[in-house]
Write a protein that holds these residues in place. Sequence first.
Motif, mmCIF file in Angstrom:
data_model
loop_
_atom_site.group_PDB
_atom_site.id
_atom_site.type_symbol
_atom_site.label_atom_id
_atom_site.label_comp_id
_atom_site.label_asym_id
_atom_site.label_seq_id
_atom_site.Cartn_x
_atom_site.Cartn_y
_atom_site.Cartn_z
ATOM 1 N N ARG A 201 0.834 -1.212 0.000
ATOM 2 C CA ARG A 201 0.000 0.000 0.000
ATOM 3 C C ARG A 201 0.868 1.263 0.000
ATOM 4 N NH1 ARG A 201 -3.016 -3.272 3.955
ATOM 5 N NH2 ARG A 201 -4.829 -4.161 2.853
ATOM 6 N N ALA A 202 1.993 1.220 0.722
ATOM 7 C CA ALA A 202 2.912 2.359 0.693
ATOM 8 C C ALA A 202 3.497 2.537 -0.712
ATOM 9 C CB ALA A 202 4.030 2.153 1.713
ATOM 10 N N ALA A 203 3.773 1.420 -1.376
ATOM 11 C CA ALA A 203 4.292 1.483 -2.747
ATOM 12 C C ALA A 203 3.293 2.172 -3.679
ATOM 13 C CB ALA A 203 4.611 0.080 -3.245
ATOM 14 N N SER A 204 2.007 1.871 -3.489
ATOM 15 C CA SER A 204 0.985 2.472 -4.350
ATOM 16 C C SER A 204 0.922 3.975 -4.152
ATOM 17 C CB SER A 204 -0.381 1.840 -4.072
ATOM 18 O OG SER A 204 -0.905 2.251 -2.823
ATOM 19 N N LEU A 205 1.223 4.451 -2.942
ATOM 20 C CA LEU A 205 1.241 5.892 -2.683
ATOM 21 C C LEU A 205 2.472 6.542 -3.306
ATOM 22 C CD1 LEU A 205 0.198 5.832 1.110
ATOM 23 C CD2 LEU A 205 -1.254 6.432 -0.841
ATOM 24 N N LEU A 206 3.608 5.854 -3.224
ATOM 25 C CA LEU A 206 4.861 6.439 -3.697
ATOM 26 C C LEU A 206 4.903 6.581 -5.220
ATOM 27 C CD1 LEU A 206 7.628 7.421 -2.528
ATOM 28 C CD2 LEU A 206 8.535 5.190 -3.205
ATOM 29 N N VAL A 207 4.409 5.585 -5.941
ATOM 30 C CA VAL A 207 4.523 5.618 -7.402
ATOM 31 C C VAL A 207 3.688 6.729 -8.032
ATOM 32 C CG1 VAL A 207 5.091 3.169 -7.595
ATOM 33 C CG2 VAL A 207 2.699 3.887 -7.717
ATOM 34 N N LYS A 208 2.738 7.271 -7.280
ATOM 35 C CA LYS A 208 1.961 8.401 -7.796
ATOM 36 C C LYS A 208 2.857 9.617 -8.013
ATOM 37 C CE LYS A 208 -2.313 6.871 -5.543
ATOM 38 N NZ LYS A 208 -3.306 7.145 -4.466
ATOM 39 N N GLU A 209 3.894 9.756 -7.177
ATOM 40 C CA GLU A 209 4.838 10.874 -7.315
ATOM 41 C C GLU A 209 6.106 10.479 -8.049
ATOM 42 O OE1 GLU A 209 5.562 13.936 -4.271
ATOM 43 O OE2 GLU A 209 4.355 12.669 -2.940
ATOM 44 N N PHE A 210 6.499 9.194 -7.923
ATOM 45 C CA PHE A 210 7.754 8.727 -8.520
ATOM 46 C C PHE A 210 7.466 7.489 -9.364
ATOM 47 C CE2 PHE A 210 8.668 10.835 -4.516
ATOM 48 C CZ PHE A 210 9.651 11.753 -4.875
ATOM 49 N N PRO A 211 6.999 7.677 -10.588
ATOM 50 C CA PRO A 211 6.573 6.530 -11.413
ATOM 51 C C PRO A 211 7.694 5.604 -11.846
ATOM 52 C CG PRO A 211 6.478 8.589 -12.662
ATOM 53 C CD PRO A 211 6.746 8.965 -11.242
ATOM 54 N N ASP A 212 8.970 6.016 -11.645
ATOM 55 C CA ASP A 212 10.081 5.163 -12.059
ATOM 56 C C ASP A 212 10.655 4.359 -10.893
ATOM 57 O OD1 ASP A 212 11.717 4.111 -14.050
ATOM 58 O OD2 ASP A 212 13.342 5.508 -13.582
ATOM 59 N N VAL A 213 9.951 4.331 -9.765
ATOM 60 C CA VAL A 213 10.406 3.535 -8.620
ATOM 61 C C VAL A 213 9.952 2.091 -8.795
ATOM 62 C CG1 VAL A 213 10.172 3.181 -6.137
ATOM 63 C CG2 VAL A 213 10.411 5.485 -7.038
ATOM 64 N N HIS A 214 10.847 1.155 -8.444
ATOM 65 C CA HIS A 214 10.517 -0.270 -8.499
ATOM 66 C C HIS A 214 10.768 -0.903 -7.131
ATOM 67 C CE1 HIS A 214 9.848 -1.043 -12.867
ATOM 68 N NE2 HIS A 214 10.380 0.162 -12.917
ATOM 69 N N PHE A 215 10.126 -2.053 -6.910
ATOM 70 C CA PHE A 215 10.175 -2.724 -5.620
ATOM 71 C C PHE A 215 10.430 -4.216 -5.831
ATOM 72 C CE2 PHE A 215 7.275 0.806 -5.615
ATOM 73 C CZ PHE A 215 7.563 1.519 -4.462
ATOM 74 N N ILE A 216 11.225 -4.817 -4.952
ATOM 75 C CA ILE A 216 11.335 -6.271 -4.938
ATOM 76 C C ILE A 216 10.862 -6.773 -3.576
ATOM 77 C CG2 ILE A 216 13.215 -6.408 -6.621
ATOM 78 C CD1 ILE A 216 15.126 -6.966 -4.244
ATOM 79 N N MET A 217 10.178 -7.919 -3.602
ATOM 80 C CA MET A 217 9.742 -8.596 -2.387
ATOM 81 C C MET A 217 10.276 -10.021 -2.461
ATOM 82 S SD MET A 217 5.833 -7.106 -2.237
ATOM 83 C CE MET A 217 5.484 -7.720 -0.593
ATOM 84 N N VAL A 218 11.028 -10.405 -1.437
ATOM 85 C CA VAL A 218 11.769 -11.668 -1.453
ATOM 86 C C VAL A 218 11.450 -12.460 -0.190
ATOM 87 C CG1 VAL A 218 14.073 -12.706 -1.608
ATOM 88 C CG2 VAL A 218 13.636 -10.484 -2.691
ATOM 89 N N GLY A 219 11.267 -13.765 -0.328
ATOM 90 C CA GLY A 219 11.068 -14.601 0.846
ATOM 91 C C GLY A 219 10.200 -15.812 0.541
ATOM 92 N N THR A 220 10.187 -16.743 1.449
ATOM 93 C CA THR A 220 9.385 -17.949 1.297
ATOM 94 C C THR A 220 7.906 -17.593 1.136
ATOM 95 O OG1 THR A 220 10.945 -19.110 2.725
ATOM 96 C CG2 THR A 220 8.843 -20.178 2.331
ATOM 97 N N GLU A 221 7.279 -18.107 0.077
ATOM 98 C CA GLU A 221 5.878 -17.883 -0.269
ATOM 99 C C GLU A 221 5.576 -16.453 -0.708
ATOM 100 O OE1 GLU A 221 2.972 -19.441 2.461
ATOM 101 O OE2 GLU A 221 4.252 -21.125 3.018
ATOM 102 N N VAL A 222 6.618 -15.668 -0.955
ATOM 103 C CA VAL A 222 6.412 -14.313 -1.484
ATOM 104 C C VAL A 222 6.685 -14.383 -2.987
ATOM 105 C CG1 VAL A 222 7.012 -11.872 -1.263
ATOM 106 C CG2 VAL A 222 7.160 -13.371 0.727
ATOM 107 N N ASP A 223 5.765 -15.003 -3.698
ATOM 108 C CA ASP A 223 5.967 -15.234 -5.125
ATOM 109 C C ASP A 223 4.637 -15.119 -5.867
ATOM 110 O OD1 ASP A 223 4.625 -17.650 -4.551
ATOM 111 O OD2 ASP A 223 6.516 -18.704 -4.217
#
Length: 360
Positions: A201-223
């Motif tokens: 949800r924080a990512a959805s707020l940030l990309v409104k101002e910074f559309p070139d930001v990317h995110f990775i999520m890593v971990g067991t069952e995070v796929d």
Amino acid sequence: MLYHLLSKINRNRFSPVVLSLMGRDTVGDRIESLGIPVEHIGLEPGKVPSLKALSSLINTVNTLKPDLIQGWMYHGNIAAKLASSFYYHKIPLLWSIHHSIYSLSSENKMTASLIKSGAIISKFIQGICFVSNQSKLQHEALGYSSQNSCVIPNGFDTSLFKPSLEARAAFRSELGLSEPSVLIGLIGRYHPMKDHPNFIRAASLLVKEFPDVHFIMVGTEVDQDNNFLSSLIQDLGLSNHIHLLGERSDIPRLIAALDINTVASAYGEAFPLVIGEAMSSCVPCVVTDVGDSAWIVGNTGRVVPPRNSEALARAWKDLILMGNEGRKTLGKAARSRIIDSFSINSVVAQYESLYELILA
């Protein structure tokens, strides 16, 4: 952390053996690669231990004839106490607690019962190692003994977790990202305490101002097979921004590629390893104020309230507006803090001193 401890312990003085309560896994395989035996008891996750499994635990300990037993986390602590109670002579027993508690209602029923049982038994344990000051205070408030406890923080291998321009360029190339793109990461297994929805949800707020930001999520069952996360990402229009990578074995490489590391946890953390690993890699961190996260970061990153996506997005924005050079300055200060206060060698020395003291 157990792997890192065993990888540095003085093998001329100590001969460790690990008892895994369940079956084989990747952590056990890594420990075995150090030349350290790993015995598997075969408990089934989430189920009451069978008499066969309990008998296997007791028989294994009596066959090994250890000089000292150390439990590791709640289930391991209770198992260690049980095994020591059926040992053929009295043996020193240590507990290790790597969890913080803000409310027992946040824990599942089995874990909550183990925590309560631990409070009753704790005064009969020779030593209790808490991984954070916050965790120690919280457990003592629940009735854990304060007479036989200490704090030994997690330690970090600064030769393994270090900045790498090569790793940064290679991983970004894999994702198809240009060098100017800001990459923010969250590394942690799928569990309510990690609060992955808060991060998304924080990512959805940030990309409104910074559309070139990317995110990775890593971990067991995070796929991609995680329907809840995939659906939330799609609903918020983040499919082109968030990369679900699942469980990975190249964590030092992934961390070195980040601009900002994040711990978005709602509860339960005591001393999150991934914070120190990122700081050691010169990556500034934004963390929720859970456990000792704020203490680890110090003034080298940002601390926000848990369960507050707006605050998390604002902290990211703050670091993005600092620019690449500003983040590099923070990152260098972060690595210096880890080297000075949380190196793996100093932490291993504390464990070894505790073993020597108890064995004496």
